[in-house]
Design an enzyme around this catalytic site. Sequence first.
Site, PDB file in Angstrom:
ATOM      1  N   GLY A 238       9.655 -52.787  39.796  1.00 16.70           N
ATOM      2  CA  GLY A 238      10.348 -51.829  38.954  1.00 16.70           C
ATOM      3  C   GLY A 238      10.161 -50.367  39.290  1.00 16.70           C
ATOM      4  N   GLY A 290      10.748 -54.373  44.727  1.00 19.02           N
ATOM      5  CA  GLY A 290      11.826 -54.578  45.676  1.00 19.02           C
ATOM      6  C   GLY A 290      12.393 -53.230  46.081  1.00 19.02           C
ATOM      7  N   ARG A 291      13.011 -52.563  45.100  1.00 20.87           N
ATOM      8  CA  ARG A 291      13.698 -51.301  45.374  1.00 20.87           C
ATOM      9  C   ARG A 291      12.784 -50.269  46.038  1.00 20.87           C
ATOM     10  NH1 ARG A 291      17.958 -49.494  41.941  1.00 20.87           N
ATOM     11  NH2 ARG A 291      17.055 -50.886  40.401  1.00 20.87           N
ATOM     12  N   ARG A 327      26.951 -50.645  43.104  1.00 22.26           N
ATOM     13  CA  ARG A 327      26.093 -49.989  42.102  1.00 22.26           C
ATOM     14  C   ARG A 327      26.799 -48.866  41.324  1.00 22.26           C
ATOM     15  NH1 ARG A 327      21.931 -47.696  42.713  1.00 22.26           N
ATOM     16  NH2 ARG A 327      20.764 -48.674  41.040  1.00 22.26           N
ATOM     17  N   TYR A 331      26.791 -49.769  37.528  1.00 19.01           N
ATOM     18  CA  TYR A 331      25.765 -49.103  36.702  1.00 19.01           C
ATOM     19  C   TYR A 331      25.994 -47.603  36.588  1.00 19.01           C
ATOM     20  CZ  TYR A 331      23.294 -53.234  38.609  1.00 19.01           C
ATOM     21  OH  TYR A 331      22.934 -54.483  39.028  1.00 19.01           O
ATOM     22  N   CYS A 358      42.026 -51.867  44.918  1.00 16.74           N
ATOM     23  CA  CYS A 358      43.076 -51.578  43.946  1.00 16.74           C
ATOM     24  C   CYS A 358      42.583 -51.626  42.515  1.00 16.74           C
ATOM     25  CB  CYS A 358      44.226 -52.543  44.151  1.00 16.74           C
ATOM     26  SG  CYS A 358      44.925 -52.288  45.774  1.00 16.74           S
ATOM     27  N   GLU A 359      41.640 -50.779  42.196  1.00 14.63           N
ATOM     28  CA  GLU A 359      41.309 -50.536  40.797  1.00 14.63           C
ATOM     29  C   GLU A 359      40.536 -49.229  40.692  1.00 14.63           C
ATOM     30  OE1 GLU A 359      38.145 -53.013  38.885  1.00 14.63           O
ATOM     31  OE2 GLU A 359      38.827 -54.466  40.357  1.00 14.63           O
ATOM     32  N   TYR A 387      19.692 -53.527  46.712  1.00 16.09           N
ATOM     33  CA  TYR A 387      20.819 -53.951  45.871  1.00 16.09           C
ATOM     34  C   TYR A 387      22.143 -53.402  46.428  1.00 16.09           C
ATOM     35  CZ  TYR A 387      16.776 -54.992  43.001  1.00 16.09           C
ATOM     36  OH  TYR A 387      15.569 -55.465  42.580  1.00 16.09           O
TER      37      TYR A 387
HETATM   38  N1  LLP Z   1      10.467 -59.009  39.542  1.00 14.54           N
HETATM   39  C1  LLP Z   1      11.395 -59.505  38.705  1.00 14.54           C
HETATM   40  C2  LLP Z   1      11.051 -60.631  37.850  1.00 14.54           C
HETATM   41  C3  LLP Z   1      12.686 -58.942  38.691  1.00 14.54           C
HETATM   42  O1  LLP Z   1      13.598 -59.423  37.855  1.00 14.54           O
HETATM   43  C4  LLP Z   1      12.996 -57.850  39.535  1.00 14.54           C
HETATM   44  C5  LLP Z   1      14.327 -57.242  39.542  1.00 14.54           C
HETATM   45  C6  LLP Z   1      11.993 -57.382  40.394  1.00 14.54           C
HETATM   46  C7  LLP Z   1      10.738 -57.980  40.359  1.00 14.54           C
HETATM   47  C8  LLP Z   1      12.230 -56.250  41.346  1.00 14.54           C
HETATM   48  O2  LLP Z   1      12.536 -55.055  40.715  1.00 14.54           O
HETATM   49  P1  LLP Z   1      12.576 -53.698  41.552  1.00 14.54           P
HETATM   50  O3  LLP Z   1      11.174 -53.414  42.031  1.00 14.54           O
HETATM   51  O4  LLP Z   1      13.501 -53.853  42.672  1.00 14.54           O
HETATM   52  O5  LLP Z   1      13.032 -52.683  40.568  1.00 14.54           O
HETATM   53  N2  LLP Z   1      20.844 -54.729  40.747  1.00 14.54           N
HETATM   54  C9  LLP Z   1      20.115 -53.727  39.993  1.00 14.54           C
HETATM   55  C10 LLP Z   1      18.630 -54.052  39.906  1.00 14.54           C
HETATM   56  C11 LLP Z   1      18.348 -55.405  39.293  1.00 14.54           C
HETATM   57  C12 LLP Z   1      16.889 -55.752  39.249  1.00 14.54           C
HETATM   58  C13 LLP Z   1      16.664 -57.168  38.821  1.00 14.54           C
HETATM   59  N3  LLP Z   1      15.292 -57.599  38.808  1.00 14.54           N
HETATM   60  C14 LLP Z   1      20.363 -52.358  40.614  1.00 14.54           C
HETATM   61  O6  LLP Z   1      21.114 -52.274  41.591  1.00 14.54           O
HETATM   62  O7  LLP Z   1      19.859 -51.344  40.141  1.00 14.54           O
END
Ligand code: LLP
Length: 434
Positions: A238, A290-291, A327, A331, A358-359, A387
């Site tokens: 996160g 992840g991000r 994104r 969002y 086309c939107e 993402y």
């Molecule tokens: N662990 C769990 C259980 C998760 O559901 C997620 C992300 C992560 C770890 C990794 O989170 P990060 O470190 O990447 O923030 N598509 C959206 C983000 C969706 C995240 C879903 N879960 C976007 O583009 O902002």
Amino acid sequence: MHHFHYAGPDLHCESVDLAAVAKLYGTPTYVYSATTIADNYRRLQQGLAGLDVQLCYAAKANSNLAVLKHLSNLGAAFDLVSGGELRRVLAAGGNVRQSVFAGVGKTEAEIKLALQNEIFAFHVESEPEMARINHVAGTLGVKAPISIRVNPDVDAKTHAKVTTGKSDNKFGIPLKYAAAAYEAAAKYPNLAIKGVQMHIGSQLTSIEPFVEAVQKLAPLAADLKARFGISYFSIGGGMGIIYRDALASGQAAWWESQPAETRPLTPESYGAALKPLLQPLGLKILLEHGRFLVGNAGVLLARVEHLKRGAGKNFLIVDAAMNDLVRPAMYDSYHEIVPLHRDSSRRALVADVVGPICESGDCFAKDRQLQEVGEGELIAFMSAGAYGHVMASRYNSRPLAAEVLVQGSSFELVNTRETFEHMIAGERVPAFLK
Ligand code: LLP
């Protein structure tokens, strides 16, 4: 910090001129910096030095095999949410035995695949799921390692669609029911209790929600260690990244110029705030970012099709679209847009940057101020490493974009642009229409 910068007038990724990549592989193309990913990985590890940490990279952020292999080489295991992601880790030669499997709806087939590959633990999100995992483990004659995802009911203060730790989100078991859920788990013959997990949301830009959630869960973790001998506490992922000043934030000077009270979250400040709360538990700490690891390590290259001057509005029409990077449409998220060739003699342009789909939702930015760019010129969407390609679709029958990995002065195609033949390969006209 990242390795995208101008060398003279031209935008580079590490030592590679991005215009050369676009020339060779066309556009739209995602480009990732291996050195940025490695730096992010090491900073996160160092930020938590002193704790026994296992980084389980959230593969959902970017699951290109080359990215998975790179992170695996650095020592990462993985946070997986589908059989597909698990098979990707296997294909990349990654370590499933240290990886965890999350998600609210794991199928029996996915549970079986994870058990056969000796997954480190399942992160269980409900009691019916516990029963299902117990059942599948029984059919295989093994004990399934599990941890419960506990929902601490903390507001992550991020976008509603990526908030996961509030009681009205579908994720996890509420803290007040967690102890009872562990009691229930202990009664299943084919489950082995291994740890406890939380994840409160994505793109968090302040430390307070993390602190609040860890503080809420720490007594439970201590209790579970005493009662069930759990070995780890996964605090999820996160950690947010810089989207607005994306390019500038590649330079140390930008970080130094930020006033202390508004300085963005860093692995150092994250570690400094959480270590004192986690250390006394004496548990292994899993991280599922992840991000943070890949987000600022990637850009999406696109080419300008037209500059359309409308009534009181300019539209910069580019060859990337919401199917390539969803994104902004999904969002309302901000991605900095920069020219590949910087030219200070050009006028500024204020335009909506849009794709050809086309939107009206196919819009990357509204009234964005940019250097004037014309037909055939190249631009980059910054902070697109997480993402981005993983959320791409074929909407409007647009093939999936190519992906390139850079390291130093080397670069290689790590995903070929999809061909039309591949796009329709699974489709058939049924006999009754022939
Ligand atoms: N662990 C769990 C259980 C998760 O559901 C997620 C992300 C992560 C770890 C990794 O989170 P990060 O470190 O990447 O923030 N598509 C959206 C983000 C969706 C995240 C879903 N879960 C976007 O583009 O902002």
